[in-house]
Design an enzyme around this catalytic site. Structure first.
Site, mmCIF file in Angstrom:
data_model
loop_
_atom_site.group_PDB
_atom_site.id
_atom_site.type_symbol
_atom_site.label_atom_id
_atom_site.label_comp_id
_atom_site.label_asym_id
_atom_site.label_seq_id
_atom_site.Cartn_x
_atom_site.Cartn_y
_atom_site.Cartn_z
ATOM 1 N N GLY A 8 -43.496 30.897 9.108
ATOM 2 C CA GLY A 8 -44.074 31.766 10.146
ATOM 3 C C GLY A 8 -43.115 32.892 10.484
ATOM 4 N N GLY A 11 -44.008 36.344 12.177
ATOM 5 C CA GLY A 11 -44.436 36.446 13.573
ATOM 6 C C GLY A 11 -43.317 36.889 14.503
ATOM 7 N N VAL A 13 -41.828 35.288 17.043
ATOM 8 C CA VAL A 13 -40.758 34.312 17.236
ATOM 9 C C VAL A 13 -39.992 34.103 15.934
ATOM 10 C CG1 VAL A 13 -40.219 31.918 17.858
ATOM 11 C CG2 VAL A 13 -41.982 33.159 19.118
ATOM 12 N N ARG A 85 -50.456 31.997 22.420
ATOM 13 C CA ARG A 85 -51.243 32.114 23.652
ATOM 14 C C ARG A 85 -51.557 33.556 23.941
ATOM 15 N NH1 ARG A 85 -48.763 30.376 29.002
ATOM 16 N NH2 ARG A 85 -46.770 30.634 27.979
ATOM 17 N N ASN A 98 -54.306 24.970 16.402
ATOM 18 C CA ASN A 98 -53.038 24.905 15.670
ATOM 19 C C ASN A 98 -52.796 23.577 14.945
ATOM 20 O OD1 ASN A 98 -52.180 27.499 16.107
ATOM 21 N ND2 ASN A 98 -51.080 27.043 17.994
ATOM 22 N N VAL A 121 -42.000 24.586 16.760
ATOM 23 C CA VAL A 121 -42.037 25.544 17.870
ATOM 24 C C VAL A 121 -43.489 25.812 18.286
ATOM 25 C CG1 VAL A 121 -41.372 27.890 18.569
ATOM 26 C CG2 VAL A 121 -39.892 26.585 17.043
ATOM 27 N N HIS A 178 -43.926 20.635 27.864
ATOM 28 C CA HIS A 178 -43.633 22.066 27.890
ATOM 29 C C HIS A 178 -44.931 22.712 28.378
ATOM 30 C CE1 HIS A 178 -42.421 26.076 26.906
ATOM 31 N NE2 HIS A 178 -43.301 26.209 25.929
#
Ligand code: NAP
Length: 318
Positions: A8, A11, A13, A85, A98, A121, A178
């Site tokens: 990923g 992206g 992050v 999100r 996901n 993550v 979280h």
């Protein structure tokens, strides 16, 4: 020296994480991994990172790939792919969207890099850690999530700011989800080694306001700039450094627990855990009665959603 793969990497992050982990002295190889069709972006990122290394005078190897066999030999694989999100969405809204992606990536990691440590993550991170654990076929101490580490750091900063002390003087943690049901451990919070509850200013600490700030921090950032980037990236990098440096630090990550905290078990959730090259090891602790109640409720919530998500994956034949 270590090979780090970021799945990923195209992206928000993933790309900052690549830069952040490149500063870790134990890392000598980074693989930017993505889905087919993302080669151009990954190639561009790899070239940009090369320039960064040249400017810094370091000799790290960076490559990009959409081919599973290229993750073989990774010491740590970081999964940041997934739908993020949007403003107004809860992390739990992402669970089903996901889960299939995480299951697929986890099966790939379990097959091509079965000895690695696997850091999740993708949100909702506690549920996705359980999905990754199941579908990778790896051991519980190999698979863990970012959990409440970043939330704990946000709380630490707020406390340091209120008391006017350096952040390194504050030790605190948030356990549980979280997300909304996270639990601050005031009973385990110290400033300069002194229990926060024994400090005269504690009675004026705006606990509720601080926790509201911590819980909504991500939402406020996403509303303004579309994604959280530096916070998660540097939190991930701290975890990677701790693991690769075999540092045995205790960080609050999402891990599968078996009664370490007040008998709560069978769920992947944010807990204090010792991290080293061998993986993640939840630490047994006792907490006060109010915290036990809140943590149990948080664990029940995550366990329920995890079951729902895993059941649906099985029904879909994953
Ligand atoms: P982003 O910028 O939209 O990046 C998403 C990444 O996932 C991209 O690399 C994208 O690849 C990939 N991707 C999306 N759908 C895919 C699919 N079906 N198959 C394969 N790859 C796919 O999102 P972000 O802001 O980096 O966030 C990524 C994830 O991290 C989200 O789930 C987010 O909620 C989570 N997150 C967690 C925390 C935490 O504290 N746990 C903090 C921040 C973010 P392409 O470029 O090819 O589209």
């Amino acid at each position: 020296m270590a090979k780090v793969t970021i799945i990923g990497a195209s992206g928000h992050v993933g790309r900052y994480t690549a830069l952040a982990v490149s500063y870790i002295p134990y890392v000598d190889e980074i693989v930017l991994y993505g889905r087919e069709g993302s080669e151009e972006v990954l190639h561009g990122l790899a070239c940009d990172l090369h320039d960064s290394f040249a400017a810094r005078g370091t000799t790290l190897e960076v490559s990009f790939s959409t081919t599973p066999k290229d993750i073989t030999g990774s010491d740590i694989v970081i999964l940041t792919s997934g739908v993020p999100r949007r403003d107004g969405q809860d992390r739990m809204d992402l669970a089903h969207a996901n889960a299939r992606l995480v299951a697929q990536m986890a099966a790939m990691v379990g097959w091509y890099a079965p000895e690695c440590l696997f850091l999740i993550v993708t949100n909702p991170v506690d549920v996705m850690t359980a999905v990754a654990l199941k579908y990778s076929g790896m051991k519980p101490n190999q698979v863990f999530g970012l959990g409440t580490h970043l939330d704990s750091m946000r709380l630490k900063w707020n406390i340091a700011h209120f008391f006017g002390v350096h952040v390194s003087e504050v030790h605190t943690r948030i356990i549980g989800e979280h997300g909304d049901s996270m639990v601050p451990l005031w009973s385990a919070t110290t400033i300069g080694g002194i229990s926060i509850q024994n400090l005269p200013r504690f009675e004026h600490l705006p606990e509720e306001r601080i926790m509201r700030n911590v819980k909504t921090a991500g939402t406020h950032i996403i509303r303004r700039i579309g994604a959280t980037v530096y916070g998660p990236g540097d939190a991930i990098s701290t975890i990677v450094r701790t693991v690769l440096g075999n540092e045995n630090r205790i960080l609050t990550v999402s891990a599968q627990i078996s009664s370490e905290i007040e008998g709560v078990a069978d769920v992947c959730i944010g807990v204090p855990a010792k991290l080293n090259r061998a993986g993640v090891f939840p630490v047994a602790i006792t907490i006060d009665d109010k915290e036990v109640g809140e943590f149990t409720a948080s664990a029940d919530k995550i366990r329920g959603i995890t079951k729902e998500v895993l059941d649906r994956l099985s029904e879909e034949g994953c």
